[in-house]
Design a protein around this motif. Structure first.
Motif, PDB file in Angstrom:
ATOM      1  N   GLU A   1       0.790  -1.234   0.000  1.00  0.00           N
ATOM      2  CA  GLU A   1       0.000   0.000   0.000  1.00  0.00           C
ATOM      3  C   GLU A   1       0.825   1.289   0.000  1.00  0.00           C
ATOM      4  OE1 GLU A   1      -3.254   0.389  -0.208  1.00  0.00           O
ATOM      5  OE2 GLU A   1      -3.713  -1.756  -0.259  1.00  0.00           O
ATOM      6  N   LEU A   2       2.023   1.267   0.547  1.00  0.00           N
ATOM      7  CA  LEU A   2       2.766   2.508   0.755  1.00  0.00           C
ATOM      8  C   LEU A   2       4.011   2.559  -0.125  1.00  0.00           C
ATOM      9  CD1 LEU A   2       2.594   2.819   4.647  1.00  0.00           C
ATOM     10  CD2 LEU A   2       1.042   3.787   2.927  1.00  0.00           C
ATOM     11  N   PRO A   3       4.440   3.756  -0.508  1.00  0.00           N
ATOM     12  CA  PRO A   3       5.618   3.876  -1.364  1.00  0.00           C
ATOM     13  C   PRO A   3       6.896   3.496  -0.634  1.00  0.00           C
ATOM     14  CG  PRO A   3       4.910   6.038  -0.608  1.00  0.00           C
ATOM     15  CD  PRO A   3       3.856   5.071  -0.164  1.00  0.00           C
ATOM     16  N   ALA A   4       7.907   3.178  -1.399  1.00  0.00           N
ATOM     17  CA  ALA A   4       9.221   2.863  -0.841  1.00  0.00           C
ATOM     18  C   ALA A   4      10.121   4.083  -0.921  1.00  0.00           C
ATOM     19  CB  ALA A   4       9.850   1.697  -1.595  1.00  0.00           C
ATOM     20  N   GLY A   5      10.952   4.265   0.102  1.00  0.00           N
ATOM     21  CA  GLY A   5      11.940   5.324   0.081  1.00  0.00           C
ATOM     22  C   GLY A   5      11.393   6.719   0.265  1.00  0.00           C
ATOM     23  N   ALA A   6      10.190   6.835   0.795  1.00  0.00           N
ATOM     24  CA  ALA A   6       9.577   8.146   0.990  1.00  0.00           C
ATOM     25  C   ALA A   6       9.932   8.698   2.364  1.00  0.00           C
ATOM     26  CB  ALA A   6       8.062   8.058   0.841  1.00  0.00           C
ATOM     27  N   THR A   7       9.931  10.018   2.460  1.00  0.00           N
ATOM     28  CA  THR A   7      10.103  10.707   3.736  1.00  0.00           C
ATOM     29  C   THR A   7       8.904  11.622   3.943  1.00  0.00           C
ATOM     30  OG1 THR A   7      12.513  10.652   3.670  1.00  0.00           O
ATOM     31  CG2 THR A   7      11.506  12.312   5.083  1.00  0.00           C
ATOM     32  N   VAL A   8       8.267  11.504   5.095  1.00  0.00           N
ATOM     33  CA  VAL A   8       7.099  12.320   5.421  1.00  0.00           C
ATOM     34  C   VAL A   8       7.454  13.239   6.577  1.00  0.00           C
ATOM     35  CG1 VAL A   8       4.776  12.272   6.402  1.00  0.00           C
ATOM     36  CG2 VAL A   8       5.374  10.731   4.535  1.00  0.00           C
ATOM     37  N   ALA A   9       7.315  14.542   6.358  1.00  0.00           N
ATOM     38  CA  ALA A   9       7.610  15.535   7.388  1.00  0.00           C
ATOM     39  C   ALA A   9       6.343  16.100   8.022  1.00  0.00           C
ATOM     40  CB  ALA A   9       8.455  16.660   6.808  1.00  0.00           C
ATOM     41  N   THR A  10       5.187  15.585   7.645  1.00  0.00           N
ATOM     42  CA  THR A  10       3.934  15.997   8.274  1.00  0.00           C
ATOM     43  C   THR A  10       3.923  15.547   9.736  1.00  0.00           C
ATOM     44  OG1 THR A  10       2.733  15.798   6.192  1.00  0.00           O
ATOM     45  CG2 THR A  10       1.429  15.705   8.217  1.00  0.00           C
TER      46      THR A  10
ATOM     47  N   PRO B   1      -3.650   7.888   8.799  1.00  0.00           N
ATOM     48  CA  PRO B   1      -2.707   8.723   8.047  1.00  0.00           C
ATOM     49  C   PRO B   1      -2.374   8.181   6.661  1.00  0.00           C
ATOM     50  CG  PRO B   1      -1.467   7.293   9.484  1.00  0.00           C
ATOM     51  CD  PRO B   1      -2.929   6.927   9.680  1.00  0.00           C
ATOM     52  N   SER B   2      -3.159   7.248   6.142  1.00  0.00           N
ATOM     53  CA  SER B   2      -2.799   6.569   4.902  1.00  0.00           C
ATOM     54  C   SER B   2      -2.524   7.528   3.755  1.00  0.00           C
ATOM     55  CB  SER B   2      -3.910   5.589   4.502  1.00  0.00           C
ATOM     56  OG  SER B   2      -4.070   4.584   5.464  1.00  0.00           O
ATOM     57  N   GLU B   3      -3.371   8.525   3.575  1.00  0.00           N
ATOM     58  CA  GLU B   3      -3.183   9.443   2.443  1.00  0.00           C
ATOM     59  C   GLU B   3      -1.944  10.307   2.621  1.00  0.00           C
ATOM     60  OE1 GLU B   3      -4.935   9.299  -0.463  1.00  0.00           O
ATOM     61  OE2 GLU B   3      -5.593   7.485   0.581  1.00  0.00           O
ATOM     62  N   VAL B   4      -1.638  10.662   3.850  1.00  0.00           N
ATOM     63  CA  VAL B   4      -0.392  11.396   4.110  1.00  0.00           C
ATOM     64  C   VAL B   4       0.802  10.512   3.785  1.00  0.00           C
ATOM     65  CG1 VAL B   4       1.041  12.433   5.906  1.00  0.00           C
ATOM     66  CG2 VAL B   4      -1.415  12.908   5.851  1.00  0.00           C
ATOM     67  N   LEU B   5       0.760   9.270   4.202  1.00  0.00           N
ATOM     68  CA  LEU B   5       1.874   8.359   3.976  1.00  0.00           C
ATOM     69  C   LEU B   5       2.053   8.042   2.496  1.00  0.00           C
ATOM     70  CD1 LEU B   5       1.230   5.873   6.927  1.00  0.00           C
ATOM     71  CD2 LEU B   5       2.914   7.715   6.841  1.00  0.00           C
ATOM     72  N   LYS B   6       0.968   8.085   1.742  1.00  0.00           N
ATOM     73  CA  LYS B   6       1.047   7.836   0.296  1.00  0.00           C
ATOM     74  C   LYS B   6       1.454   9.075  -0.492  1.00  0.00           C
ATOM     75  CE  LYS B   6      -2.513   4.241   0.422  1.00  0.00           C
ATOM     76  NZ  LYS B   6      -3.905   3.882   0.048  1.00  0.00           N
ATOM     77  N   GLY B   7       1.560  10.210   0.193  1.00  0.00           N
ATOM     78  CA  GLY B   7       1.926  11.448  -0.473  1.00  0.00           C
ATOM     79  C   GLY B   7       0.772  12.181  -1.105  1.00  0.00           C
ATOM     80  N   ASN B   8      -0.456  11.786  -0.748  1.00  0.00           N
ATOM     81  CA  ASN B   8      -1.640  12.410  -1.339  1.00  0.00           C
ATOM     82  C   ASN B   8      -2.223  13.532  -0.482  1.00  0.00           C
ATOM     83  OD1 ASN B   8      -1.495  10.540  -3.425  1.00  0.00           O
ATOM     84  ND2 ASN B   8      -2.792   9.075  -2.345  1.00  0.00           N
ATOM     85  N   ALA B   9      -1.656  13.764   0.687  1.00  0.00           N
ATOM     86  CA  ALA B   9      -2.121  14.831   1.574  1.00  0.00           C
ATOM     87  C   ALA B   9      -0.924  15.357   2.346  1.00  0.00           C
ATOM     88  CB  ALA B   9      -3.190  14.307   2.531  1.00  0.00           C
TER      89      ALA B   9
END
Length: 458
Positions: free
Chosen positions: A328-337, A369-377
Motif C-alpha cells: 500500500e505505501l511507497p518505498a523510500g519516501a520521507t514524510v515531514a507531516t 494517516p494513509s493518504e499522508v503516507l502515500k503522499g496524497n495529503a
C-alpha cells in the motif's frame, strides 16, 4: 437433471462465495508493531547517526523500503503513559493516565483503565491471532495482564527495567512471564533475542492466518543490574556489539550497542517475513516510546532536538519513526507531516477491518494517516497537544507553544517556537508573535482541554 443442475449451481455459488470470503480475508494485512524503549531521535543511521555503517542496518533498510517519519510524536515523554496512548489510540489524559505512578510497586497494580479497549481487542474481533512479546509496563494486577486485555499470547516482563543477561533479579519488575502470570519463566538469554525468538516462532505458527504482534523491546534502556550506583554500568549488549563503540563513554557505548543488537534481532524477524512470503502484505511499524534519556548513564542522543526523556521539549516527545507496507505505501519516501503514535495505531485498526465505533470506549484521537503516507495529503491534525508533570505544549503547523499546566490548560510562562526553522527550540518568538500565542493557547484551553475532560471528540 434439472434438480441436479440446480444442486450443482447452488454448490458452485457456495464455493464461489466461500472463495470470495477467503480472498477478502487474505487481503487483510498482518501487523508487526515494534516500539523501542528510550530511543534517541538521532540514534538510527537513517536519522543521521555518525555510526550509520554499524548502528542500525536493518532499520535503515526498512526505512528505504517504506516511509521515514521525521516529525513523529508520542503522547508522553515517559514509558507507561506513552504506551497507554499507543495501545488505545486515545490521548492517555482521557483515561487518567497522564502522570501515572511509575514506582516499582505500582507496576504490578491495575495500570490502564480496564474499561479501555486495547489494540488486540480490535484485531481479535475480526479473527486475528494476537501476541505481545516484550515490555508490558501498563499494569500487571489480575485483569490487567496482556492475556486478559486481548492478547492470545504473552512473553516478556511486567515492568520497565531489566538486566539484558541476568533475569529475575528485580522480582516481578524483571521477571519473565508468559500466559500464566503465576508461573515465572526460567530464561537465560539476551533479552532482545528472546523477544525476537518468540515473535519468529509465533509468525511461523500463525503464517496461514492474519496476525498482530505488539513487540515492545526494552532496548536501549539502560540496564539496572540490581540498581547499583549509577556510575556502575553493566553491559547492555553482547561483547561484539559493545566493541563497535569502544571509544564512547560507558553509558553511550551501552546505548549504541543495545540498538545494534536490537536491530539485528529485528532483522531476523524481517527475514522470516521474507522467507514465508509475508512481507508484501505485512505492516511493519517502528518507533521509540519517547525520546532518549540523555544523561551520561543512559547515553541517549536526540540531536538536534532539545532535551529528552521526561520533558515536553522536542527531544522528549519526538522520536524516529518508520512504517513499511509494500502492498500500500511507497518505498523510500520521507514524510515531514506531524504525526503521532495514535495515528499509526488507528491505521492498523482500520486496516484490520475492525469496527471502531462499536468497540472503542470513546472517541479515538488517532486519525488514519494513509493518504499522508502515500503522499496524497500534506496535513492530518489541526494540532497536537500534551500535558505532563506540570507542563503543557501544543503544536499547530510549524509553531509550538510551550508553557505550564495551569488548571489542565496551558498558561504561566509561555514560549513560542517555529520548529521549521528552529527544531532545537532556542529562539522564543512569543514576544513578536502574540497573535499566534493567543491562537494556540485558545486551541489548547478551549478545544483540546474540554474535549479531553468530557471525553468528547476533538
Amino acid at each position: 437433471m434439472c434438480r441436479l443442475s440446480g444442486i450443482f449451481l447452488r454448490a458452485v455459488v457456495c464455493i464461489s462465495v466461500f472463495s470470495v470470503a477467503l480472498a477478502t480475508a487474505d487481503t487483510r494485512p498482518n501487523v508487526i508493531y515494534i516500539v523501542s524503549d528510550d530511543h534517541g531521535y538521532n540514534d538510527l543511521g537513517c536519522f543521521g547517526n555518525k555510526y550509520a555503517a554499524t548502528l542500525s542496518p536493518n532499520l535503515d533498510a526498512l526505512a528505504q523500503e517504506g516511509v521515514k517519519l521525521t516529525q513523529f510524536y508520542v503522547t508522553a515523554p515517559v514509558c507507561s503513559p506513552s504506551r497507554g496512548g499507543i495501545l488505545t489510540a486515545r490521548y492517555n489524559e482521557r483515561f487518567g493516565y497522564e502522570n501515572p505512578d511509575l514506582s516499582i510497586g505500582a507496576v504490578m497494580k491495575e495500570g490502564l483503565d480496564p474499561e479501555e479497549t486495547l489494540l488486540p481487542r480490535y484485531f481479535k474481533s475480526v479473527g486475528y491471532a494476537t501476541a505481545c512479546f516484550g515490555k508490558w509496563h501498563v499494569g500487571f494486577a489480575p485483569g490487567s495482564r496482556p492475556v486478559e486485555r486481548g492478547f492470545d499470547e504473552f512473553f516478556g516482563i511486567g515492568g520497565g527495567l531489566n538486566d539484558y543477561f541476568v533475569h529475575n533479579n528485580l522480582g516481578n519488575l524483571d521477571m519473565f512471564l508468559g500466559n500464566n502470570p503465576r508461573a515465572p519463566l526460567s530464561v537465560d538469554e539476551y533479552t532482545s533475542d528472546l523477544f525476537a525468538d518468540a515473535t519468529i516462532d509465533f509468525i511461523e505458527r500463525k503464517q496461514d492466518e492474519p496476525f498482530f504482534v505488539y513487540l515492545p523491546f526494552s532496548a536501549p534502556h539502560w540496564a539496572p543490574a540490581n540498581l547499583p550506583p549509577r556510575e556502575l554500568l553493566p553491559p547492555q549488549a553482547p561483547d561484539a556489539d559493545m566493541a563497535l563503540y569502544a571509544g564512547e563513554a560507558a553509558g553511550r557505548q551501552g546505548c549504541l550497542a543495545a540498538i545494534t543488537a536490537m536491530d539485528r534481532a529485528i532483522g531476523r524477524i524481517l527475514d522470516t517475513l521474507e522467507a514465508l512470503n509475508l512481507a508484501d502484505n505485512t505492516i511493519v511499524i517502528f518507533y521509540g516510546d519517547h525520546g532518549g534519556e540523555i544523561d551520561a548513564y543512559a547515553g541517549g542522543n536526540n540531536d538536534p532536538l532539545r532535551d529528552g526523556k521526561g520533558s515536553l521539549w522536542e527531544g522528549g516527545i519526538r522520536t524516529p519513526g518508520i512504517i513499511r507496507w509494500p502492498a500500500e505505501l511507497p518505498a523510500g519516501a520521507t514524510v515531514a507531516t506531524p504525526l503521532i503514535s495514535l495515528d499509526l495505531s488507528r491505521l492498523v485498526i482500520e486496516a484490520s477491518g475492525a469496527d471502531c465505533a462499536a468497540l472503542a470506549r470513546g472517541p479515538l484521537d488517532g486519525l488514519d494517516p494513509s493518504e499522508v503516507l502515500k503522499g496524497n495529503a500534506t496535513a492530518l491534525h489541526d494540532f497536537l497537544a500534551w500535558r505532563f508533570n506540570g507542563h503543557a505544549a501544543i503544536r499547530k503547523g510549524d509553531y509550538k507553544l510551550y508553557g505550564d499546566n495551569v488548571g489542565g490548560g496551558i498558561g504561566g510562562t509561555l514560549q513560542l517556537f517555529d520548529l521549521s526553522a528552529d527544531p532545537s527550540e532556542t529562539t522564543d518568538l512569543s514576544g513578536s508573535l502574540p497573535s499566534v500565542v493567543s491562537e494556540l493557547q485558545d486551541d489548547f484551553n478551549n478545544t483540546w482541554k474540554p474535549a479531553i475532560a468530557n471525553d468528547t471528540a476533538l
